[in-house]
Design an enzyme around this catalytic site. Sequence first.
Site, PDB file in Angstrom:
ATOM      1  N   ALA A  66       1.290  -0.970   0.220  1.00 44.12           N
ATOM      2  CA  ALA A  66       0.243  -0.661   0.269  1.00 44.12           C
ATOM      3  C   ALA A  66       0.410   1.277   0.031  1.00 44.12           C
ATOM      4  O   ALA A  66       1.939   1.387   0.376  1.00 44.12           O
ATOM      5  CB  ALA A  66      -1.117   0.140   1.034  1.00 44.12           C
ATOM      6  N   GLY A 112       0.371  -5.135   1.201  1.00 45.07           N
ATOM      7  CA  GLY A 112      -0.433  -4.698   0.144  1.00 45.07           C
ATOM      8  C   GLY A 112      -0.612  -5.424  -1.530  1.00 45.07           C
ATOM      9  O   GLY A 112      -1.118  -6.202  -2.139  1.00 45.07           O
ATOM     10  N   GLU A 115      -0.934  -9.097  -0.346  1.00 45.10           N
ATOM     11  CA  GLU A 115      -2.204  -9.414  -0.468  1.00 45.10           C
ATOM     12  C   GLU A 115      -3.141  -9.852  -1.763  1.00 45.10           C
ATOM     13  O   GLU A 115      -3.707 -10.140  -1.988  1.00 45.10           O
ATOM     14  CB  GLU A 115      -2.710  -8.118   0.187  1.00 45.10           C
ATOM     15  CG  GLU A 115      -1.791  -8.530   1.731  1.00 45.10           C
ATOM     16  CD  GLU A 115      -2.009  -7.105   2.367  1.00 45.10           C
ATOM     17  OE1 GLU A 115      -1.936  -6.045   2.237  1.00 45.10           O
ATOM     18  OE2 GLU A 115      -3.081  -7.259   3.945  1.00 45.10           O
ATOM     19  N   GLU A 135       4.484  -5.316   7.263  1.00 48.15           N
ATOM     20  CA  GLU A 135       3.891  -3.989   7.684  1.00 48.15           C
ATOM     21  C   GLU A 135       3.676  -3.745   9.919  1.00 48.15           C
ATOM     22  O   GLU A 135       4.041  -2.823   9.631  1.00 48.15           O
ATOM     23  CB  GLU A 135       2.260  -4.951   8.021  1.00 48.15           C
ATOM     24  CG  GLU A 135       1.467  -4.120   6.354  1.00 48.15           C
ATOM     25  CD  GLU A 135       2.254  -5.833   5.896  1.00 48.15           C
ATOM     26  OE1 GLU A 135       2.522  -6.159   5.843  1.00 48.15           O
ATOM     27  OE2 GLU A 135       0.991  -5.024   4.457  1.00 48.15           O
TER      28      GLU A 135
HETATM   29  N1  CAA Z   1       4.637   3.342  -0.669  1.00 50.26           N
HETATM   30  C1  CAA Z   1       4.810   3.971  -1.082  1.00 50.26           C
HETATM   31  N2  CAA Z   1       6.239   4.691  -1.966  1.00 50.26           N
HETATM   32  C2  CAA Z   1       6.622   3.285  -2.056  1.00 50.26           C
HETATM   33  C3  CAA Z   1       6.561   2.367  -1.456  1.00 50.26           C
HETATM   34  C4  CAA Z   1       5.463   2.315  -0.765  1.00 50.26           C
HETATM   35  N3  CAA Z   1       4.602   0.905  -0.155  1.00 50.26           N
HETATM   36  N4  CAA Z   1       7.602   0.830  -1.833  1.00 50.26           N
HETATM   37  C5  CAA Z   1       8.439   1.771  -2.323  1.00 50.26           C
HETATM   38  N5  CAA Z   1       8.417   3.711  -2.221  1.00 50.26           N
HETATM   39  C6  CAA Z   1       8.955   4.238  -3.425  1.00 50.26           C
HETATM   40  C7  CAA Z   1      10.188   4.687  -2.447  1.00 50.26           C
HETATM   41  O1  CAA Z   1       9.977   5.925  -1.365  1.00 50.26           O
HETATM   42  C8  CAA Z   1      11.275   5.348  -3.345  1.00 50.26           C
HETATM   43  O2  CAA Z   1      10.440   6.743  -3.764  1.00 50.26           O
HETATM   44  P1  CAA Z   1      11.342   7.680  -4.169  1.00 50.26           P
HETATM   45  O3  CAA Z   1      12.308   7.510  -4.468  1.00 50.26           O
HETATM   46  O4  CAA Z   1      10.314   8.983  -4.193  1.00 50.26           O
HETATM   47  O5  CAA Z   1      12.193   7.951  -2.260  1.00 50.26           O
HETATM   48  C9  CAA Z   1      10.627   4.290  -4.444  1.00 50.26           C
HETATM   49  O6  CAA Z   1       9.598   3.809  -3.774  1.00 50.26           O
HETATM   50  C10 CAA Z   1      12.323   3.575  -4.250  1.00 50.26           C
HETATM   51  O7  CAA Z   1      11.743   2.688  -3.464  1.00 50.26           O
HETATM   52  P2  CAA Z   1      13.081   2.703  -2.872  1.00 50.26           P
HETATM   53  O8  CAA Z   1      14.294   3.483  -2.341  1.00 50.26           O
HETATM   54  O9  CAA Z   1      13.083   1.916  -1.106  1.00 50.26           O
HETATM   55  O10 CAA Z   1      13.792   0.956  -3.393  1.00 50.26           O
HETATM   56  P3  CAA Z   1      14.811   0.363  -2.558  1.00 50.26           P
HETATM   57  O11 CAA Z   1      15.281  -1.061  -3.517  1.00 50.26           O
HETATM   58  O12 CAA Z   1      15.846   0.788  -1.639  1.00 50.26           O
HETATM   59  O13 CAA Z   1      13.991  -0.555  -1.244  1.00 50.26           O
HETATM   60  C11 CAA Z   1      12.039  -1.924  -1.241  1.00 50.26           C
HETATM   61  C12 CAA Z   1      13.079  -1.084  -2.395  1.00 50.26           C
HETATM   62  C13 CAA Z   1      12.541  -2.613   0.175  1.00 50.26           C
HETATM   63  C14 CAA Z   1      10.550  -2.884  -1.437  1.00 50.26           C
HETATM   64  C15 CAA Z   1      11.842  -0.420  -0.322  1.00 50.26           C
HETATM   65  O14 CAA Z   1      10.757   0.324  -0.968  1.00 50.26           O
HETATM   66  C16 CAA Z   1      10.706  -1.054   0.436  1.00 50.26           C
HETATM   67  O15 CAA Z   1      10.860  -0.953   1.614  1.00 50.26           O
HETATM   68  N6  CAA Z   1       9.164  -0.410   0.454  1.00 50.26           N
HETATM   69  C17 CAA Z   1       7.945  -0.619   1.432  1.00 50.26           C
HETATM   70  C18 CAA Z   1       7.542  -2.381   1.203  1.00 50.26           C
HETATM   71  C19 CAA Z   1       6.344  -1.986   2.281  1.00 50.26           C
HETATM   72  O16 CAA Z   1       7.267  -1.908   3.877  1.00 50.26           O
HETATM   73  N7  CAA Z   1       5.419  -2.653   2.337  1.00 50.26           N
HETATM   74  C20 CAA Z   1       3.619  -2.658   3.081  1.00 50.26           C
HETATM   75  C21 CAA Z   1       3.071  -1.300   3.292  1.00 50.26           C
HETATM   76  S1  CAA Z   1       1.829  -1.676   4.026  1.00 50.26           S
HETATM   77  C22 CAA Z   1       1.016  -1.847   3.364  1.00 50.26           C
HETATM   78  O17 CAA Z   1       0.912  -2.935   2.703  1.00 50.26           O
HETATM   79  C23 CAA Z   1      -0.471  -1.811   4.179  1.00 50.26           C
HETATM   80  C24 CAA Z   1      -1.979  -2.673   4.012  1.00 50.26           C
HETATM   81  O18 CAA Z   1      -1.684  -4.561   4.882  1.00 50.26           O
HETATM   82  C25 CAA Z   1      -2.547  -2.513   3.508  1.00 50.26           C
END
Ligand code: CAA
Length: 259
Positions: A66, A112, A115, A135
């Site tokens: 998400a 998400g 999911e 999460e």
């Molecule tokens: N939401 C918003 N933006 C996201 C994102 C997310 N879930 N995942 C990645 N991005 C964005 C980053 O912010 C970044 O944007 P900027 O260039 O503007 O900073 C861009 O995508 C590239 O990401 P990274 O620079 O972080 O890339 P990386 O290769 O270093 O890492 C990754 C990759 C491990 C996937 C890392 O991006 C990450 O950990 N992302 C989040 C994963 C996460 O926590 N997901 C769960 C979300 S909560 C959820 O889903 C709730 C639910 O169940 C309803």
Amino acid sequence: MAYQNLISEIKENILYVTINREKALNALNKDTLAELADVIEFAKKTEQVRGVILTGAGEKAFVAGADIKEFSDYNGKQGEDLAKRGQDQVFNAIENSSKPFIAAINGFALGGGLELAMACHMRIASDNAKLGLPEVTLGLIPGYGGTQRLTQLVGKGKAIEMITTANMITASEAEKIGLVNGVVPQADLISKAEEIMNVIKQRAPLAISAAIKSVVAAVKNSDGYTVEIEEFGKCFETADFKEGVTAFIEKRKANFAGK
Ligand code: CAA
């Protein structure tokens, strides 16, 4: 159909949907979820569509979750509304679809994103894919059905391990625990999903729909065996059943009309 965050096209009765926010690793913001809800409805009512292949743009991510930036200041009520709306309009809508959805997981499938893949009826992963429900690293739990569907797919022990550690697993580990149906090199991902869909396309559409409904019922709080009996009975009323049996007896390939 013109969308801001999705690419969608129909080819040979398969609807291809690509989540197209590559710079944000295809994270699911509100607009993307609304467009997904729309395209799911389109798939449902468009006779030409026999199944859906869902993937993410680029070679790095299927969906990284998400959109964290969008809900960073949400309160409990807003969080609940987000999960409820998402589950009803997208995740449950996919799972309850009478047409098969295959997730082609082309990289990170996190939160998400996993999911979404789990709401699909099958999952094929590319060998670079990483899957997880991180999460708890955000002080959250999965909100789009992840606690339920991961448990259904891999069992309670492994689900609790993945959710509480937030550890990502590789595509081959995911295959071993039954989280994905198969793993292929990234270049072969869509063709592998097509191969499965092309087999399904030869089968009787109403029987496919009855099978999906019955299998989904097995993992819900409902009497899946009764649903299966009802759906099994309904199949006998279809022209496709008659055609299928006749073709078998006549030792020829069945020609199903979806009636
Ligand atoms: N939401 C918003 N933006 C996201 C994102 C997310 N879930 N995942 C990645 N991005 C964005 C980053 O912010 C970044 O944007 P900027 O260039 O503007 O900073 C861009 O995508 C590239 O990401 P990274 O620079 O972080 O890339 P990386 O290769 O270093 O890492 C990754 C990759 C491990 C996937 C890392 O991006 C990450 O950990 N992302 C989040 C994963 C996460 O926590 N997901 C769960 C979300 S909560 C959820 O889903 C709730 C639910 O169940 C309803």
